[in-house]
Design an enzyme around this catalytic site. Structure first.
Site, PDB file in Angstrom:
ATOM      1  N   HIS A  53       0.814  -1.208   0.000  1.00 25.83           N
ATOM      2  CA  HIS A  53       0.000   0.000   0.000  1.00 25.83           C
ATOM      3  C   HIS A  53       0.853   1.267   0.000  1.00 25.83           C
ATOM      4  CE1 HIS A  53      -3.079  -2.731   2.255  1.00 25.83           C
ATOM      5  NE2 HIS A  53      -3.055  -2.973   0.958  1.00 25.83           N
ATOM      6  N   PRO A  54       1.863   1.382  -0.871  1.00 24.41           N
ATOM      7  CA  PRO A  54       2.683   2.607  -0.886  1.00 24.41           C
ATOM      8  C   PRO A  54       1.846   3.801  -1.314  1.00 24.41           C
ATOM      9  CG  PRO A  54       3.152   1.290  -2.829  1.00 24.41           C
ATOM     10  CD  PRO A  54       2.252   0.459  -1.951  1.00 24.41           C
TER      11      PRO A  54
END
Length: 581
Positions: free
Chosen positions: A471-472
């Site tokens: 989930h960058p």
């Protein structure tokens, strides 16, 4: 001569697919989508079979295969990051879990200067517009959008034990983690429809491919932005890695995600002058926030052996795979037709936390993303991790070569608060998995195992074993302060004409849960901002927050005053503006 488009969208992933659909709905507007990966062939089972999700990750045919720099608080090891290398982007290879985040996430966004229109009341209508929730439309859920969401059946006895155990541990059940109340445990929504993955490309892009004003090119790697002073006039790109092409545009919209969008900005000379100079790039526009503020979710698996043969482990044996494939291919059912992440939930790690900061995904098998299994044939596990880590990382180009991956540092486990939440997380997971509901199945903890008990042993194990939840985000954040990159009212890059960014990089703070749904909401809302459409009116639907003893309505709603007068608590408008950290 280069061709001209009104909009050139760089990246045919989650946000790019949604934008292409919405912007090309005006037949007088020309749109080009440039996707560096290949086409998402409808005959490819590794994309479209939900249970095949481990196969694309780590494959050079589907995955850009990023790695972090050595993480100083994780023994210097590099953390692998998968990113989708195919039309649909990471929505074509992700776990298909659909989670909006907590309403307070968007209240937190709106508390930043200039971000007032990104509160929950203004975001909820766009969440509703994008979805068809098969569990039923209501004040919180949509019923006519392109993303068709199925609710996980969670009928396995292991899911039943898990949901019962959460109640025995003192945690609430909720009807819908994407509805009025996120806090609690419930079956999850998934981007699975009729036994197939429903990626952003399949939901938004393929249905409108025949539009005459929409062009989509795959294997088209954008190598740079063409600029005239501080105005972006188009892009250059490589077709199939060889032929160099150029197009001009009224607006270029970067939708490459939290890694690629800031990389292209920096390659164009937009960013921190010190970092640009070190990479041999001349500064055009000084924006120190480009590549800063990097956030992510780290996770581990807490695994238990099962004393009963009720897990899905036997289906992982090679001799079962032809049957799984045939059932899925011809009937769209069976083990291959689900992502198996069918239930989970959100809790607060302690009473000082005002809304959930820990996430649980339950899986009826003990297995890793790479397909490796522990010694026990049957087992189960929870995927867990803190949602609002206060660590911050960065992304920087190494050189002026667009083919070279940027340097990425997350700084996982670098703060005292982050480490404390990890200890609370592991202890909460063990409390749930040791409840009486699991007694018929509990064969003992496999990972991390009984030898990991003290706070420091837990932190050492997390440092050694944790993986990214993929989930960058937040590397080109919206806002108006000195570290902001994007104007929240137009999605334009500050100080640059003709250039916008729409993807997870524009988040000011990572949301609670998987980020696919928030990315799609941002794209839906951005489409109206870019096209100059009248924004959807804000919702008046309330939302739950622990400890208030009341629903929370949008700021200014007269119902807040009625509740406040009787409950003698801080006003709901004030409650809406408080946030984690």
């Amino acid at each position: 001569m280069s061709k001209h488009y009104d909009y050139v969208i760089v990246g045919g992933g989650s946000a790019g697919s949604a934008l292409a659909n919405r912007l090309s709905s005006d037949p007088s507007t020309s749109v080009l989508v440039l996707e560096a990966g290949r086409n998402d062939s409808k005959l490819d089972p590794f994309i479209h079979m939900p249970a095949a999700l481990p196969f694309p990750i780590g494959s050079r045919f589907y995955d850009w295969k990023y790695e972090s720099e050595p993480e100083p608080h994780m023994g210097g090891r590099r953390v692998y990051h998968a990113r989708g290398k195919v039309l649909g982007g990471s929505s074509s290879i992700n776990g298909m879990i659909f989670q909006r985040g907590n309403p307070m996430d968007y209240e937190r966004w709106a508390a930043d200067p200039g971000m007032e229109s990104w509160d929950y009341a203004h975001c909820l209508p766009y969440f509703k517009r994008m979805e068809t929730c098969l569990a039923g439309a209501d004040a919180w859920r949509g019923g006519s959008g392109p993303l068709i969401l199925e609710r996980g059946p969670a009928t396995s006895p292991l899911f039943g034990a898990f949901l019962e155990a959460t109640e025995q541990a003192g945690y609430p059940r909720t009807d819908d983690v994407n509805g009025y109340r996120q806090e609690g445990f419930a079956p999850f929504d998934r981007n699975v429809h009729r036994g197939r993955r429903l990626s952003a490309a399949r939901a938004y892009l393929h249905p409108v491919m025949s539009r005459k004003n929409l062009d989509v090119e795959t294997l088209a790697l954008v190598t740079g932005l063409t600029m005239n002073g501080t105005r972006v006039t188009g892009v250059t790109y490589l077709r199939a890695g060889r032929v160099r092409r150029e197009v001009t545009a009224g607006d270029v919209i970067l939708c490459g995600g939290a890694f690629n969008s800031p990389q292209l900005l920096q390659l164009a000379g937009i960013g921190d002058p010190e970092h640009l100079s070190a990479a041999g790039v001349q500064t055009r526009v000084e924006l120190p926030g480009v590549g800063a503020n990097l956030q992510d979710h780290l996770e581990v698996y807490v695994q238990y052996a099962s004393t009963q043969p009720v897990s899905i482990a036997p289906w992982m044996k090679h001799y079962h795979k032809p049957r799984i494939g045939a059932e899925w291919l011809f009937l769209r059912r069976g083990v291959g037709a689900t992502n198996h992440f069918e239930a989970g939930g959100f809790i607060r790690s302690n009473d000082d936390v005002s809304y959930p900061n820990l996430m649980f995904h339950f899986l009826p098998i003990a297995i890793r993303y790479d397909g490796s299994q522990p010694a026990a044939e049957h087992g189960y596990q929870v995927h867990i991790g803190p949602m609002y880590s206060d660590v911050r990382g960065w992304l920087r180009i190494r050189s002026a070569d667009p083919m070279e991956h940027p340097a990425i540092q997350f700084n996982y486990l670098s703060t005292e608060n982050d480490r404390r939440e990890w200890v609370e997380m592991i202890r909460a997971a063990r409390t749930i998995l040791e409840q009486p509901a699991f007694a018929p199945f509990n064969g003992g903890e496999i990972s991390p195992g009984p030898s990991v008990d003290t706070d420091q042993e837990i932190i050492d194990w997390v440092a050694k074993d944790a993986e990214t939840a993929l989930h960058p985000s937040c590397t080109a954040k919206m806002g108006t302060d000195e570290m902001s990159v994007i104007d929240p009212t137009s999605m334009r890059v500050h100080g640059v004409d003709g250039l916008r960014v729409v993807d997870a990089s524009v988040f000011p703070y990572v949301t609670n849960g998987n980020i696919y749904a928030p990315v799609m909401m941002v794209a839906e809302k951005a489409a109206d901002l870019i096209a100059g459409n009248t924004p959807l009116p804000p919702s008046d639907a309330p939302f739950y927050r622990h400890g208030t003893g009341m629903p929370i309505f949008p700021p200014g709603d007269p119902r807040n005053d009625a509740w406040d007068a009787t409950r003698e608590i801080p006003s709901a408008a004030q409650a809406n503006r408080t946030h984690q950290g």
